[in-house]
Write an enzyme that holds these catalytic residues in place. Structure first.
Site, short mmCIF file in Angstrom:
data_model
loop_
_atom_site.label_atom_id
_atom_site.label_comp_id
_atom_site.label_asym_id
_atom_site.label_seq_id
_atom_site.Cartn_x
_atom_site.Cartn_y
_atom_site.Cartn_z
N CYS A 156 -6.31 0.67 1.44
CA CYS A 156 -5.80 -0.33 0.49
C CYS A 156 -6.58 -1.64 0.61
CB CYS A 156 -4.30 -0.51 0.71
SG CYS A 156 -3.48 -1.47 -0.59
N HIS B 174 -2.60 5.33 -0.43
CA HIS B 174 -1.85 5.31 0.83
C HIS B 174 -1.62 6.73 1.34
CE1 HIS B 174 -0.70 1.06 1.46
NE2 HIS B 174 -0.92 0.98 0.17
N GLU C 16 -0.60 7.79 4.10
CA GLU C 16 0.55 7.94 5.00
C GLU C 16 1.87 8.10 4.26
OE1 GLU C 16 1.17 4.06 3.45
OE2 GLU C 16 -0.67 5.03 4.14
#
Length: 405
Positions: free
Chosen positions: A287, A371, A373
């Protein structure tokens, strides 16, 4: 003939709005207030995710923003102490406001600890419900993400002229360094590993490598995934110098997500990253960390029209030829045409073709915009953490992990 009786005056009363969203162009959107009282000025974006509202609202990358949820029913599973993403809940880093279609109901979920309204009050987040979120989303798609003031007053008394002035006067996110507002105050070691159903979070016992994570607004689950792969993770503030980082003798360096204009954060972050790149230590960014890396390598970033915010974004990994469904949260993007020779574009959005990943040719350095995760696919992108760990293992002459377990 039966005599007609007049209806009570109260039957014709209209509901008084207790919350407003006032846009910079003077548009006033009325709704029912919940969460914290008071007001906040920020940029309005929309998020298309069907789940994960607690993670969204506690993601430090949403600092300086009001999140409009396109899914109508938000809050019906309540909140808990596990599904938060900011490192320090007391600092309340994350979105400053939220907009919902339907009124929030009582929670109905075995993991719920409190209702969303109570939780929003505790975090200081003002919210409003009962508006046409489809119309607001269409406005953002047509005109871009507007600056606005969100205000909640239970008595329904507002100084609308003042709210309009504040919304119009705010300069917006361009040129604004918010990483310094959400970063850690001091260095710390992270040991918590991933959540397992019916067990909770684990704790790392015997790390096999050391990763220094530069915290521009890092999310907890990023650190959990690194720890779960055997990394001792030292989290350092965003303004930590290269000399101090290298003195920690890291095996890898992670550049975290975060809010605000990457060029503003880059004033102090880019020189540090450039110094770190002079070593052969593996580097991985996500990011804002991706944007920081691109700037350090000579690329440029630009403000997006409506940004990418959701959990249903298709991204293609050119290194494997596969498409993954990812979570996105960014209002700035790397300009792929600005990337210099030796910097390869590895990932691209299939929605609009914008850049979603880069790698430094011949070096153990890469980053992604999305992202990995956040697990919307549900785990389409977890391989990126293994890819990073494998760069460390390869340098140490160790056996590599399968990228997809």
């Amino acid at each position: 003939m039966a005599e007609m009786t007049a209806a009570p005056t109260s039957a014709w009363a209209t509901e008084k709005p207790t919350a407003l969203l006032v846009l910079a162009d003077g548009t006033v959107i009325e709704g029912r207030g919940l969460g914290a009282t008071g007001s906040a000025v920020a940029e309005v974006c929309f998020n298309t995710a069907l789940t994960g509202y607690q993670e969204i609202l506690t993601d430090p990358s949403y600092a300086g923003q009001i999140v409009t949820f396109t899914f109508p029913h938000i809050g019906n599973i309540g909140t808990n102490d596990e599904d938060i993403e900011d490192l320090n809940p007391a600092a309340r880093a994350g979105a400053v406001g939220a907009v919902f279609k339907a009124d929030v109901t009582n929670p109905s979920n075995y993991r719920a600890g409190t209702g969303l309204d109570q939780w929003l009050k505790k975090r200081g987040v003002a919210a409003l419900s009962g508006i046409d979120t489809r119309a607001l989303t269409a406005l953002i798609r047509e005109k871009g993400m507007p600056n606005a003031v969100i205000a909640h007053a239970p008595d329904g008394v507002f100084d609308i002229d003042d709210l309009k002035r504040r919304a119009a006067a705010w300069s917006g996110l361009i040129g604004l360094d918010l990483a310094k507002e959400v970063t850690s105050g001091q260095s710390s070691v992270w040991r918590e590993t991933q959540w397992v159903w019916n067990e909770g979070f684990g704790e790392q016992a015997d790390p096999s490598m050391h990763v220094v994570a530069i915290d521009y607004g890092v999310k907890r689950n990023i650190l959990r995934l690194l720890a779960g792969l055997g990394a001792k993770v030292t989290v350092v503030p965003a303004n930590t110098g290269a000399e101090e980082i290298l003195a920690m003798q890291p095996d890898g360096i992670f550049l975290s997500n975060g809010p605000g204009d990457p060029e503003a954060t880059g004033d102090y972050a880019v020189p540090v990253i450039q110094d770190l790149l002079k070593t052969d230590i593996p580097v991985f960014g996500i990011c804002l960390g991706h944007q920081m890396l691109a700037l350090a390598l000579g690329g440029k970033t630009a403000k997006m029209h409506q940004g990418h915010h959701g959990a249903n974004h298709p991204v293609k990994d050119h290194t494997t030829g596969k498409v993954e469904i990812v979570s996105m949260n960014h209002g700035f993007a790397v300009d792929a045409d600005s990337l210099p020779e030796g910097v390869e574009e590895t990932h691209v959005s299939l929605f609009d073709g914008s850049n979603c990943g880069i790698a430094l040719t011949g070096r153990p350095v890469f980053s992604v915009q999305h992202h990995p995760e956040a697990s919307p696919g549900p785990q389409d992108s977890h391989y990126l953490f293994r890819r990073f760990v494998n760069l460390i293992r390869e340098k140490r002459g160790e056996e590599l992990l399968a990228e997809r377990a």
